[in-house]
Write an enzyme that holds these catalytic residues in place. Structure first.
Site, PDB file in Angstrom:
ATOM      1  N   GLY A  48       0.839  -1.185   0.000  1.00  0.00           N
ATOM      2  CA  GLY A  48       0.000   0.000   0.000  1.00  0.00           C
ATOM      3  C   GLY A  48       0.876   1.237   0.000  1.00  0.00           C
ATOM      4  O   GLY A  48       2.052   1.168   0.371  1.00  0.00           O
ATOM      5  N   GLN A  53       2.957  10.026   1.775  1.00  0.00           N
ATOM      6  CA  GLN A  53       4.275   9.379   1.771  1.00  0.00           C
ATOM      7  C   GLN A  53       5.139   9.828   0.597  1.00  0.00           C
ATOM      8  O   GLN A  53       6.356   9.680   0.631  1.00  0.00           O
ATOM      9  CB  GLN A  53       4.127   7.848   1.723  1.00  0.00           C
ATOM     10  N   CYS A  91       5.906  -0.118   7.500  1.00  0.00           N
ATOM     11  CA  CYS A  91       5.519   1.039   6.687  1.00  0.00           C
ATOM     12  C   CYS A  91       6.743   1.546   5.948  1.00  0.00           C
ATOM     13  O   CYS A  91       7.820   1.652   6.538  1.00  0.00           O
ATOM     14  CB  CYS A  91       4.964   2.133   7.603  1.00  0.00           C
ATOM     15  N   HIS A 137      -2.802   7.242   7.260  1.00  0.00           N
ATOM     16  CA  HIS A 137      -1.807   8.182   6.714  1.00  0.00           C
ATOM     17  C   HIS A 137      -2.467   9.497   6.287  1.00  0.00           C
ATOM     18  O   HIS A 137      -1.872  10.569   6.417  1.00  0.00           O
ATOM     19  CB  HIS A 137      -1.118   7.582   5.481  1.00  0.00           C
TER      20      HIS A 137
HETATM   21 CO    CO Z   1       2.429   3.219   5.903  1.00  0.00          CO
END
Ligand code: CO
Length: 157
Positions: A48, A53, A91, A137
């Protein structure tokens, strides 16, 4: 050829902001970004990826499903199982770190796809977990905020 985007790491204030929704009629403008995000997720071996990000505070996540990568725009969980379960997460923005996070086992999530159609998906297990992680997020939340048994791996140099 899509572009490999830079995935930012914690600590970074971009990862802590509340991201803003995309206007549905503006979805087509983001086509290249979606393709770049899919490419970046695959190249990074992620299951994902959320837009913050890659330094964009917009409500877009990519989830790697059994049918291939799915772009989910303005995703919103509309129903959650009462049952929750713990499982290990990592992550791309918190490198070499893993921990157990309690998540709803099943969710229903509505979203817009990359062609601007409203969709709804029922997810359970890993997919439910990934969607919950990625939507976090968009609200500036990282898995380490609630994880237990956090393990940091060391690289051998
Ligand atoms: Co993440």
């Amino acid at each position: 050829m899509p572009t490999l985007l830079q995935v930012i790491s914690e600590p970074n204030e971009i990862l802590r902001k509340i991201s803003i929704a995309i206007k549905v009629d503006e979805i087509p403008r983001y086509k290249i970004l979606f393709d770049d995000m899919i490419f970046t997720m695959k190249e990074s071996d992620g299951i994902g990826l959320a837009a913050p990000q890659i330094s964009k505070n917009i409500r877009v996540i990519i989830v790697n499903t059994k049918d291939g990568p799915q772009v989910m725009i303005n995703p919103a969980i509309t129903s959650r199982s009462i049952l929750k379960e713990w499982d290990e997460e990592g992550c791309l923005s918190v490198p070499m770190t893993f921990g157990k996070v309690k998540r709803h086992k099943k969710i229903v999530c509505k979203y817009f796809d990359s062609s601007g159609s409203q969709k709804q998906v029922e997810a359970k297990g890993l997919m439910a977990r990934v969607i919950q992680h990625e939507i976090d997020h968009l609200d500036g939340v990282l898995f380490i905020d609630s994880a237990k048994n956090i393990k940091k791996l060391k690289t051998l140099n």
